[in-house]
Design a protein around this motif. Structure first.
Motif, PDB file in Angstrom:
ATOM      1  N   ALA A 111       0.876  -1.306   0.080  1.00 22.23           N
ATOM      2  CA  ALA A 111       0.013  -0.073   0.306  1.00 22.23           C
ATOM      3  C   ALA A 111       0.954   1.152   0.001  1.00 22.23           C
ATOM      4  O   ALA A 111       1.954   1.197   0.773  1.00 22.23           O
ATOM      5  CB  ALA A 111      -1.007   0.106   1.226  1.00 22.23           C
ATOM      6  N   GLU A 127       5.957   3.023   1.149  1.00 26.08           N
ATOM      7  CA  GLU A 127       5.326   1.790   0.671  1.00 26.08           C
ATOM      8  C   GLU A 127       5.379   0.893   1.902  1.00 26.08           C
ATOM      9  O   GLU A 127       6.428   0.518   2.346  1.00 26.08           O
ATOM     10  CB  GLU A 127       5.882   1.435  -0.549  1.00 26.08           C
ATOM     11  N   ASP A 165      -4.496   1.778   0.289  1.00 32.19           N
ATOM     12  CA  ASP A 165      -3.677   2.275  -0.553  1.00 32.19           C
ATOM     13  C   ASP A 165      -4.087   3.699  -0.708  1.00 32.19           C
ATOM     14  O   ASP A 165      -5.378   4.151  -0.888  1.00 32.19           O
ATOM     15  CB  ASP A 165      -3.673   1.636  -1.841  1.00 32.19           C
TER      16      ASP A 165
END
Length: 252
Positions: free
Chosen positions: A11, A26, A102
């Motif tokens: 994500a 990330e 995300d």
């Protein structure tokens, strides 16, 4: 039908505020390994194993700074805001740790400086790399005083605790007791340079004041300078090295 999630994808999360490296991070980016036997072991992983929680994003952004306000950490998702109190990380009480999606955005607000935040945890760095310089008489080169000019210290180490590994403390008292140590720190966001210059004996014997004995941060430089006795001795030694060739020349 029994359905179990074996692997969560990565994500992209945006982290800002009182963290060391704000920006886009990330989380849970480890790829799924389907080698022989790995699938069986993967099914035995507890449900909280995916590294896609709020604390993971904060840690990926370098961890919180000592001025973070953990009582008001904000998570923004699809325009909606939620506030979480993460102080339980340090006092042992339960705390929320939401699963991230995300595009989520995490904001760690600033507050006053807190000493208790400066130690290894799931939202702080485990250690810091510090540059050391001690090219002095007890140690003629940086490499002989430390490992290639850098050392790794646990997060929460004070300036005074770096003086030993930097070869600043100890030795002959008459020549080393009045040595000086300098801490140079550059703010990675603003570029502002902070310098602290103190006698090593003052730091070692009076290390309670946080302003005079700050915590080490990543990228700090600790340098040591010789005492007046050593400087005077080296002056006359250098003077002798200059005069001696002329003396030999005139005697011929």
């Amino acid at each position: 039908v029994d359905v179990r999630v074996l692997h969560y994808g990565a994500a992209i999360v945006h982290v800002s505020g009182a963290v060391f490296d704000p920006g886009t991070v990330e989380v849970n980016r480890e790829p799924l390994d389907l080698q022989a036997g790995s699938l069986q072991s993967l099914t035995q992983i507890p449900g909280d194993a995916p590294r896609r929680r709020l604390t993971d994003a904060i840690r990926a952004a370098g961890g919180i700074t000592p001025i973070a306000d953990l009582q008001e950490v904000t998570l923004i998702r699809d325009g909606r805001e939620q506030t979480f109190n993460l102080t339980g990380i340090f006092d042992g009480t339960p705390y929320p740790n939401p699963f991230l999606l995300d595009g989520d955005r995490a904001i760690v607000p600033e507050d006053r400086f807190r000493n208790e935040w400066v130690r290894p945890s799931i939202v702080t760095p485990p250690d810091v790399t510090v540059f050391l310089s001690s090219t002095t008489i007890p140690s003629s080169t940086n490499s002989s005083a430390n490992d290639n000019g850098t050392l790794v210290f646990p997060y929460g180490t004070h300036f005074s605790q770096a003086l030993g590994p930097a070869n600043c403390l100890g030795g002959t008292q008459v020549s080393n007791a009045k040595r000086r140590a300098v801490l140079v720190r550059t703010d990675r966001l603003t570029g502002q340079v902070f310098t602290l210059d103190r006698r090593v004996e003052d730091i070692a014997r009076d290390s309670d004041a946080s302003a005079e004995n700050p915590f080490l941060m990543a990228g700090d430089l600790v340098a040591c300078y010789d005492s007046t006795v050593t400087n005077v001795r080296e002056f006359f030694r250098t003077l002798g090295d200059i005069i001696l060739p002329f003396g030999l020349f005139w005697n011929r």
